[in-house]
Write a protein that holds these residues in place. Structure first.
Motif, PDB file in Angstrom:
ATOM      1  N   LEU A  55       0.695  -4.779  -0.219  1.00  0.00           N
ATOM      2  CA  LEU A  55      -0.190  -5.857   0.384  1.00  0.00           C
ATOM      3  C   LEU A  55      -1.577  -5.449   0.261  1.00  0.00           C
ATOM      4  CD1 LEU A  55       2.131  -6.850   3.311  1.00  0.00           C
ATOM      5  CD2 LEU A  55       1.352  -8.250   1.238  1.00  0.00           C
ATOM      6  N   PHE A  56      -1.912  -4.072   0.656  1.00  0.00           N
ATOM      7  CA  PHE A  56      -3.401  -3.798   0.670  1.00  0.00           C
ATOM      8  C   PHE A  56      -3.862  -3.910  -1.050  1.00  0.00           C
ATOM      9  CE2 PHE A  56      -6.495  -0.174  -0.335  1.00  0.00           C
ATOM     10  CZ  PHE A  56      -7.501  -0.648   0.308  1.00  0.00           C
ATOM     11  N   VAL A  57      -3.022  -3.684  -1.858  1.00  0.00           N
ATOM     12  CA  VAL A  57      -3.355  -3.656  -3.364  1.00  0.00           C
ATOM     13  C   VAL A  57      -3.877  -5.314  -3.552  1.00  0.00           C
ATOM     14  CG1 VAL A  57      -2.718  -3.684  -5.995  1.00  0.00           C
ATOM     15  CG2 VAL A  57      -2.179  -1.682  -4.111  1.00  0.00           C
ATOM     16  N   LEU A  58      -2.832  -6.052  -3.094  1.00  0.00           N
ATOM     17  CA  LEU A  58      -2.834  -7.729  -3.193  1.00  0.00           C
ATOM     18  C   LEU A  58      -4.244  -8.079  -2.593  1.00  0.00           C
ATOM     19  CD1 LEU A  58       0.511  -9.409  -2.708  1.00  0.00           C
ATOM     20  CD2 LEU A  58      -0.869  -9.166  -4.755  1.00  0.00           C
ATOM     21  N   GLN A  59      -4.707  -7.629  -1.357  1.00  0.00           N
ATOM     22  CA  GLN A  59      -5.701  -7.853  -0.880  1.00  0.00           C
ATOM     23  C   GLN A  59      -6.997  -7.569  -1.663  1.00  0.00           C
ATOM     24  OE1 GLN A  59      -4.735  -9.975   1.045  1.00  0.00           O
ATOM     25  NE2 GLN A  59      -6.051  -9.570   2.785  1.00  0.00           N
ATOM     26  N   ALA A  60      -7.000  -6.345  -2.005  1.00  0.00           N
ATOM     27  CA  ALA A  60      -8.105  -5.635  -2.886  1.00  0.00           C
ATOM     28  C   ALA A  60      -8.155  -6.753  -4.207  1.00  0.00           C
ATOM     29  CB  ALA A  60      -7.886  -4.292  -3.466  1.00  0.00           C
ATOM     30  N   VAL A  61      -7.260  -6.961  -4.881  1.00  0.00           N
ATOM     31  CA  VAL A  61      -7.334  -7.801  -6.043  1.00  0.00           C
ATOM     32  C   VAL A  61      -7.877  -9.159  -5.785  1.00  0.00           C
ATOM     33  CG1 VAL A  61      -6.150  -8.778  -8.012  1.00  0.00           C
ATOM     34  CG2 VAL A  61      -5.635  -6.492  -7.378  1.00  0.00           C
ATOM     35  N   SER A  62      -7.128  -9.757  -4.744  1.00  0.00           N
ATOM     36  CA  SER A  62      -7.549 -11.307  -4.549  1.00  0.00           C
ATOM     37  C   SER A  62      -9.362 -11.345  -3.764  1.00  0.00           C
ATOM     38  CB  SER A  62      -6.743 -11.948  -3.606  1.00  0.00           C
ATOM     39  OG  SER A  62      -6.467 -11.102  -2.440  1.00  0.00           O
ATOM     40  N   GLY A  63      -9.392 -10.080  -3.042  1.00  0.00           N
ATOM     41  CA  GLY A  63     -10.609 -10.030  -2.432  1.00  0.00           C
ATOM     42  C   GLY A  63     -11.617  -9.954  -3.370  1.00  0.00           C
ATOM     43  N   SER A 101      -1.620 -12.833   2.935  1.00  0.00           N
ATOM     44  CA  SER A 101      -1.154 -11.282   2.843  1.00  0.00           C
ATOM     45  C   SER A 101      -2.112 -10.494   3.920  1.00  0.00           C
ATOM     46  CB  SER A 101      -1.293 -10.640   1.484  1.00  0.00           C
ATOM     47  OG  SER A 101      -2.239 -11.225   0.798  1.00  0.00           O
ATOM     48  N   GLY A 102      -3.284 -10.940   4.469  1.00  0.00           N
ATOM     49  CA  GLY A 102      -4.241 -10.716   5.395  1.00  0.00           C
ATOM     50  C   GLY A 102      -3.305 -10.490   6.837  1.00  0.00           C
ATOM     51  N   MET A 103      -2.784 -11.485   6.944  1.00  0.00           N
ATOM     52  CA  MET A 103      -2.008 -11.674   8.263  1.00  0.00           C
ATOM     53  C   MET A 103      -0.534 -10.813   7.971  1.00  0.00           C
ATOM     54  SD  MET A 103      -3.872 -13.362  10.062  1.00  0.00           S
ATOM     55  CE  MET A 103      -5.423 -14.219   9.261  1.00  0.00           C
ATOM     56  N   LEU A 104      -0.027 -10.691   7.059  1.00  0.00           N
ATOM     57  CA  LEU A 104       1.143 -10.263   7.000  1.00  0.00           C
ATOM     58  C   LEU A 104       0.941  -8.591   6.997  1.00  0.00           C
ATOM     59  CD1 LEU A 104       4.174 -10.952   6.522  1.00  0.00           C
ATOM     60  CD2 LEU A 104       3.657 -10.471   4.008  1.00  0.00           C
ATOM     61  N   ILE A 105      -0.111  -8.153   6.414  1.00  0.00           N
ATOM     62  CA  ILE A 105      -0.425  -6.515   6.323  1.00  0.00           C
ATOM     63  C   ILE A 105      -0.297  -6.122   7.796  1.00  0.00           C
ATOM     64  CG2 ILE A 105      -2.684  -6.700   6.084  1.00  0.00           C
ATOM     65  CD1 ILE A 105      -2.374  -4.157   4.241  1.00  0.00           C
TER      66      ILE A 105
END
Ligand code: HEM
Ligand code: HEM
Length: 440
Positions: A55-63, A101-105
């Motif tokens: 989820l952190f990787v997803l956050q970094a990519v989408s961010g 995914s920010g909430m889910l993390i």
């Protein structure tokens, strides 16, 4: 709960050896060559640490994608979000992905903490990693909180206003702290810029650095915690790749599918543009802080915002440094008695907190009963001491009744705090209406 004593390594057809290649070598960057066979059993970790990482990787990519369009100014922020939603190809999907995914993390990292706690993975040699983990949790919450302001709508503006107002009640430095974080008196342009820089620079960098340390510590402790056993199959070493990697990929794909579906069908909220002159009613803090906001309705602010969270944090950081329990750790809930204590603690904490919230709303008013005293004493120290004595008595009763040892008492304290916070949080989110009155 012990592992079924099947021969994991030989009976499972999926366990195999991979030919070394590029991806094999890449995977070895975060995995050891061999792991213990029994660490593959799903209920040991539920894959929660790996999910948090993904989820952190997803956050970094989408961010990073959002950064190309987002504008961190009060005049431009809201319009840039509208532009992302309506004009940018897949912009709405990327924003939804980042939001959900920010909430889910936050939820997954918290569940990971519960897994670690209830399998006692905080004892040496993992003690330091528990402390690192608590800092990771703080960073994840701060990342979510700083992101919360960025859409600059009525929801985000006022949620950050009430949350940062709470800082005022930190003794001595409260006012200065609030102003430093806001970059002035009010939530305004400088606040947005500070939050943006923390959110997209300082905090992700700090999280990444600490994660490297976190994983190194897992490796140094010899992998995840496994109850001590003489069963040769369970301690047998097997190649991590592909055996562990295949399972991680399966969990990872399921998680990505879930977040994608959520992001396709449910839009991230966006209210009207922020209006500093018009406050909605009620104004609620982000969901994970609403337990603290609820406490504010029952105690003097210094006690609610500073003393109680400080006491809870001090205990969470320090209890692994007390003498370890006598049995071997790694079993869910430690012992059969541990399971019973957790159940009793959860039920009693639920009932006591619900009754206390209702009584606090309709019956108890220390300030009116003790008008001669300053509020910090009448509505602060006095109820805090009454609670302290009550909980101490209850703990003593549990210890005697169950003949509980140290680790079992830790289970009692932690579960009590956990359930009490969850009840306060849900009360704040669901049952507080206009003027923060209780609405059932
Ligand atoms: C654990 C890591 C992170 C969490 C929990 C997180 C959380 C959030 C949240 C909750 C929002 C508000 C979303 C909304 O409602 O619109 C947000 C916005 C944003 N985040 Fe993150 N974020 C993380 C990492 C990052 C990173 C690494 C970057 C960029 C390098 C980034 C860039 C942005 C941008 C540009 C926005 C504003 C756009 C928007 O609000 O949709 N985030 N973040
Ligand atoms: C972004 C946040 C986090 C990430 C990505 C992360 C990731 C991981 C991963 C991948 C593992 C390996 C085993 C597993 O998956 O359970 C692990 C283990 C561990 N984590 Fe975390 N973690 C995070 C936060 C936390 C928190 C909040 C705590 C507790 C306060 C914590 C404490 C530990 C401990 C003690 C271990 C060793 C567990 C064992 O040996 O069984 N971590 N973490």
């Amino acid at each position: 709960m012990n592992m079924p004593s099947e021969n994991i390594a030989t009976k499972n057809p999926i366990l195999k050896k991979a030919k070394p290649g590029f991806f094999h070598t890449l995977a070895l960057l975060i995995h050891p060559e061999h792991i213990r066979a029994s660490s593959l059993v799903f209920h040991r970790t539920f894959g929660l640490g790996g999910m948090a990482l993904l989820l952190f990787v997803l956050q970094a990519v989408s961010g990073i994608l959002l950064r190309f369009v987002y504008e961190p100014t009060p005049a431009g922020a809201y319009d840039s979000i509208l532009f992302i939603k309506t004009e940018v190809i897949f912009g709405n999907l990327v924003r939804n992905l980042h939001h959900w995914s920010g909430m889910l993390i936050v939820v997954i990292v918290f569940l990971h903490l519960l897994r670690v706690f209830y399998t006692q993975a905080y004892y040496p040699p993992r003690r330091m990693n528990w402390v690192i983990g608590l800092v990771l949790l703080l960073l994840v919450i701060l990342l979510n909180f700083t992101g919360y302001l960025l859409p600059w709508d009525q929801l985000s503006y006022w949620a950050v206003t009430v949350s940062t107002n709470m800082l005022e009640y930190v003794p001595l430095i409260g006012d200065g702290l609030k102003q430093a974080i806001r970059g002035g008196e009010e939530v305004s342009g400088p606040t947005l810029l500070i939050f943006y820089n923390l959110h997209t620079g300082v905090l992700p960098a700090a999280l990444l650095a600490l994660l490297v340390f976190h994983f190194w510590k897992v490796r140094k402790a010899g992998g995840i915690i496994i109850p001590s056993t003489k069963n040769r199959d369970e301690v047998q070493k097997i190649p991590a790749i592909p055996n562990l990697l295949e399972r991680e990929i399966a969990v990872g794909l399921a998680l990505i599918a879930f977040v994608l579906l959520l992001s396709i069908f449910v839009n991230a909220p966006l209210l009207e543009r922020a209006d500093p002159s018009f406050s909605p009613n009620p104004v609620k803090a982000p969901w994970y802080f609403s337990g603290v906001q609820e406490l504010l309705l029952h105690f003097h602010p210094t006690i609610a915002v500073f003393v109680i969270p400080l006491l809870a944090a001090a205990w969470l950081f320090s209890f692994p440094y007390m003498k370890p329990g006598l049995r071997s750790p790694g079993v869910w809930f430690y012992t059969r008695k541990g399971q019973q204590i957790v159940t009793v603690s959860a039920i009693s904490s639920f009932l006591i907190t619900v009754v206390a919230i209702i009584a606090g709303e309709y019956l108890i008013d220390f300030q009116a009963w003790l008008p001669g005293l300053p509020e910090v004493i009448s509505n602060g120290l006095i109820p805090l001491m009454i609670w302290g004595l009550f909980l101490f008595g209850l703990g003593y009763f549990i210890k005697r009744k169950f003949k509980a040892e140290r680790t079992e008492m830790q289970l009692w304290i932690f579960t009590f705090m956990l359930v009490a916070y969850l009840v306060l949080m849900f009360a704040g989110i669901i049952f507080r209406g206009q003027g923060m009155a209780l609405t059932i």
